[in-house]
Design an enzyme around this catalytic site. Structure first.
Site, mmCIF file in Angstrom:
data_model
loop_
_atom_site.group_PDB
_atom_site.id
_atom_site.type_symbol
_atom_site.label_atom_id
_atom_site.label_comp_id
_atom_site.label_asym_id
_atom_site.label_seq_id
_atom_site.Cartn_x
_atom_site.Cartn_y
_atom_site.Cartn_z
ATOM 1 N N GLU A 225 34.289 12.390 48.348
ATOM 2 C CA GLU A 225 34.223 11.532 49.540
ATOM 3 C C GLU A 225 35.252 10.427 49.398
ATOM 4 O O GLU A 225 35.394 9.854 48.309
ATOM 5 C CB GLU A 225 32.829 10.910 49.684
ATOM 6 C CG GLU A 225 31.898 11.764 50.505
ATOM 7 C CD GLU A 225 30.525 11.148 50.736
ATOM 8 O OE1 GLU A 225 29.776 11.706 51.540
ATOM 9 O OE2 GLU A 225 30.184 10.123 50.106
ATOM 10 N N HIS A 249 22.145 18.861 46.958
ATOM 11 C CA HIS A 249 23.108 19.589 47.786
ATOM 12 C C HIS A 249 23.947 20.584 46.973
ATOM 13 O O HIS A 249 24.074 21.755 47.328
ATOM 14 C CB HIS A 249 24.069 18.629 48.485
ATOM 15 C CG HIS A 249 23.382 17.564 49.301
ATOM 16 N ND1 HIS A 249 22.154 17.737 49.882
ATOM 17 C CD2 HIS A 249 23.774 16.310 49.646
ATOM 18 C CE1 HIS A 249 21.819 16.632 50.543
ATOM 19 N NE2 HIS A 249 22.781 15.752 50.403
ATOM 20 N N GLN A 377 33.654 21.856 54.020
ATOM 21 C CA GLN A 377 34.141 20.835 54.948
ATOM 22 C C GLN A 377 35.274 20.066 54.324
ATOM 23 O O GLN A 377 35.337 20.026 53.093
ATOM 24 C CB GLN A 377 33.012 19.881 55.355
ATOM 25 C CG GLN A 377 32.446 19.111 54.167
ATOM 26 C CD GLN A 377 31.154 18.387 54.473
ATOM 27 O OE1 GLN A 377 30.305 18.879 55.167
ATOM 28 N NE2 GLN A 377 31.001 17.206 53.929
HETATM 29 C C1 BG6 Z 1 23.643 12.491 51.670
HETATM 30 C C2 BG6 Z 1 23.980 11.460 50.626
HETATM 31 O O1 BG6 Z 1 22.508 13.221 51.299
HETATM 32 O O2 BG6 Z 1 24.742 13.369 51.826
HETATM 33 C C3 BG6 Z 1 25.235 10.700 51.013
HETATM 34 O O3 BG6 Z 1 22.891 10.559 50.493
HETATM 35 C C4 BG6 Z 1 26.366 11.658 51.274
HETATM 36 O O4 BG6 Z 1 25.610 9.775 50.004
HETATM 37 C C5 BG6 Z 1 25.911 12.722 52.263
HETATM 38 O O5 BG6 Z 1 27.446 10.914 51.812
HETATM 39 C C6 BG6 Z 1 26.976 13.783 52.452
HETATM 40 O O6 BG6 Z 1 26.620 14.560 53.548
HETATM 41 P P1 BG6 Z 1 27.750 15.187 54.496
HETATM 42 O O7 BG6 Z 1 26.997 16.056 55.444
HETATM 43 O O8 BG6 Z 1 28.440 14.040 55.128
HETATM 44 O O9 BG6 Z 1 28.651 15.943 53.577
#
Ligand code: BG6
Length: 504
Positions: A225, A249, A377
């Site tokens: 990120e 995740h 993504q």
């Molecule tokens: C969340 C985390 O579960 O997932 C965040 O708490 C993270 O810190 C996010 O940014 C990422 O999700 P996505 O869908 O933006 O990739």
């Protein structure tokens, strides 16, 4: 107990607890709107927003509306108007007091009486912080639960902080709701490319046949990120990157990537296989990790993690982590699997990278290894880096790719957001993309000793890396140690290769 797969189509009552909060505003309501806009949420649906805040219906609307995705960026006023007609806000008072729930029950009964509903279908969405989560679950059971219809409860992470707390949470929840009634959201399971893993792996003979230690040299699951904790430091400081995205995740991605073929796509068959592969993972070696925390950006314009006033001074919270997994089964024995995740890095990217073993030498010199990349993504895509003859009279080898970029190949498809997919699944009674209780147990068993170590005084301090960089300095060596061959000598760029860029 047999699973209840009843499809909730019409006359459903959805209640969003924590309706005034961030998650509800940014994810839950927009997902409900997306489903409604696309015709997957029937106009007979009634949505209650329930929270402690004193809010009028129009104030709730003002909070939600900026987050709704209107088709082609246009105002679709009619749909928006219709959507807000489905929603009613209910100020519930304290979450652990009966009063608000008794009033809400009256509202349910009013709706159900008006429509002559004798078999209520109620979906409860708990968009709540862990501190109030159980009180609300208890009140739902005590006051709102009905034995004559079907109820489903969607819950959000965190599902505990470690093995012990996850068990305690589960022990408190299980007398209230059956496993069949609980839908634990891990929103990564609703992402198109993550859902695609089963089809890609088992629907393609050539991939399926090479999906093992004989052909695969290394596996990486990467989450990057480009922003820091921005405003969420207070939450993040007690959580860290491992609990925030890795134990849930990324581990979900890894299990789908490495599990055996399920007997069917039935939710229980898929989840059985996920649990099996989790059980085959060796304990995480805490001596074989790379941990970091972001400091200021090199030009000083972006803050360090510790500049966030909501985090503990001198916090050792880990904002970057790379760790490796050993899967001790016949398929994966000896194949290095690296999972890495970081905040405040140089780019936004979630991807799976499978590097194949090199082609036999002899005819070829230094021919690059094939790589299969599944990009979750941004820009959902699957591409295989492969070798081909340079076109024309040349006989040299050129790196090229088989490229399935969703935005070009599937132009006019609606690709739903993760939360849209998952709420729809819960309405349909499909548990495939939700986390089962025994999955949680195994994943926490795997991660808890590791977390205990990195949070102990014996753990090394995380290495500081600049905001906007590629992470701690040793990341390249770490990847190479785990079998990944960097091929950056090759002038390869995805997805377009310019003429004349030859590999040798
Ligand atoms: C969340 C985390 O579960 O997932 C965040 O708490 C993270 O810190 C996010 O940014 C990422 O999700 P996505 O869908 O933006 O990739």
């Amino acid at each position: 107990m047999a699973c209840n797969r009843e499809r909730f189509e019409t006359d459903v009552i959805i209640t969003v607890f924590g309706a005034s909060g961030d998650l509800a505003k940014k994810k839950t309501f927009p997902a409900l709107f997306g489903l409604f806009r696309e015709g997957y949420l029937h106009e007979s649906t009634k949505i209650f927003g329930f929270a402690r805040s004193k809010l009028t219906g129009s104030e709730l609307r003002q909070r939600i509306e900026p987050h709704l995705e209107k088709p082609n960026g246009k105002q679709d006023d009619e749909k928006v108007e219709q959507f807000f007609k489905l929603i009613q806000y209910h100020e519930g008072g304290a979450y652990d007091e009966d009063q608000g729930y008794l009033e809400l029950l009256k509202e349910f009964q009013k709706v159900e009486a008006q429509k002559n509903i004798t078999h209520p279908q109620r979906l409860y969405y708990l968009a709540l912080p862990p501190s109030v989560f159980l009180s609300v679950a208890e009140q739902i059971k005590k006051i709102l639960y009905t034995t004559v219809g079907v109820q489903r409860v969607i819950v959000e992470k965190p599902f505990g902080h470690d093995l012990e707390s996850a068990r305690a949470l589960q022990n408190s929840l299980s007398p209230l709701f059956t496993e069949d009634e609980i839908y634990r959201i891990d929103h990564y399971l609703g992402k198109e490319m993550v859902k695609n893993l089963l089809q890609l792996r088992f629907g393609n003979t050539f991939l399926n046949a090479s999906w093992n230690k004989d052909f695969i040299q290394s596996i990486q699951v990467t989450f990057k990120e480009p922003f820091g904790t921005e405003g969420r430091g207070g939450y993040f400081d007690s959580i860290g990157i491992v609990r925030d995205v890795m134990q849930n995740h990324l581990l979900q991605i890894l299990t789908l990537l490495t599990m055996e073929r399920p007997v069917s796509f039935d939710p229980e068959d898929v989840r059985d296989e996920k649990v099996k592969v989790l059980k085959a993972m060796a304990p995480i070696d805490h001596n074989d990790i790379l941990i970091g925390q972001y400091g200021k950006s090199e030009d000083g314009s972006k803050p360090a993690y510790l500049d966030d006033e909501t985090v503990q001074p001198n916090s050792k919270c880990v904002t970057y982590c790379a760790m490796s997994f050993k899967i001790e089964n016949e398929r994966w024995d000896g194949v290095p699997v690296v999972m890495r995740a970081g905040k405040a890095l140089n780019e936004a990217k979630v991807e799976i990278r499978i590097q194949y073993k090199p082609a036999a030498p002899g005819v070829f010199r230094h021919i690059p290894n094939n790589e299969l990349v599944i990009r979750v993504q941004p820009d959902a895509s699957v591409y295989m880096k492969m070798n081909a003859k340079t076109p024309g009279l040349s006989t040299t080898t050129q790196v090229t790719d088989l490229d399935l970029t969703y935005s070009t190949r599937f132009k006019d498809f609606w690709i739903p957001q993760a939360y849209e997919v998952l709420i729809r699944d819960a309405l349909l009674g499909d548990h495939s993309n939700f986390v089962r209780d025994d999955e949680l147990e195994v994943s926490w068993s795997l991660f808890t000793p590791f977390l205990n170590y990195i949070e102990s005084p014996d753990a090394p301090a995380p290495e500081l890396y600049p905001y906007g960089s590629r992470g701690p300095s040793g990341f390249k060596e770490y990847m190479m140690k785990h079998g990944y061959k960097f091929q950056d000598n090759i002038n390869y760029s995805w997805p377009i290769i310019s003429p004349g860029e030859e590999t040798h």
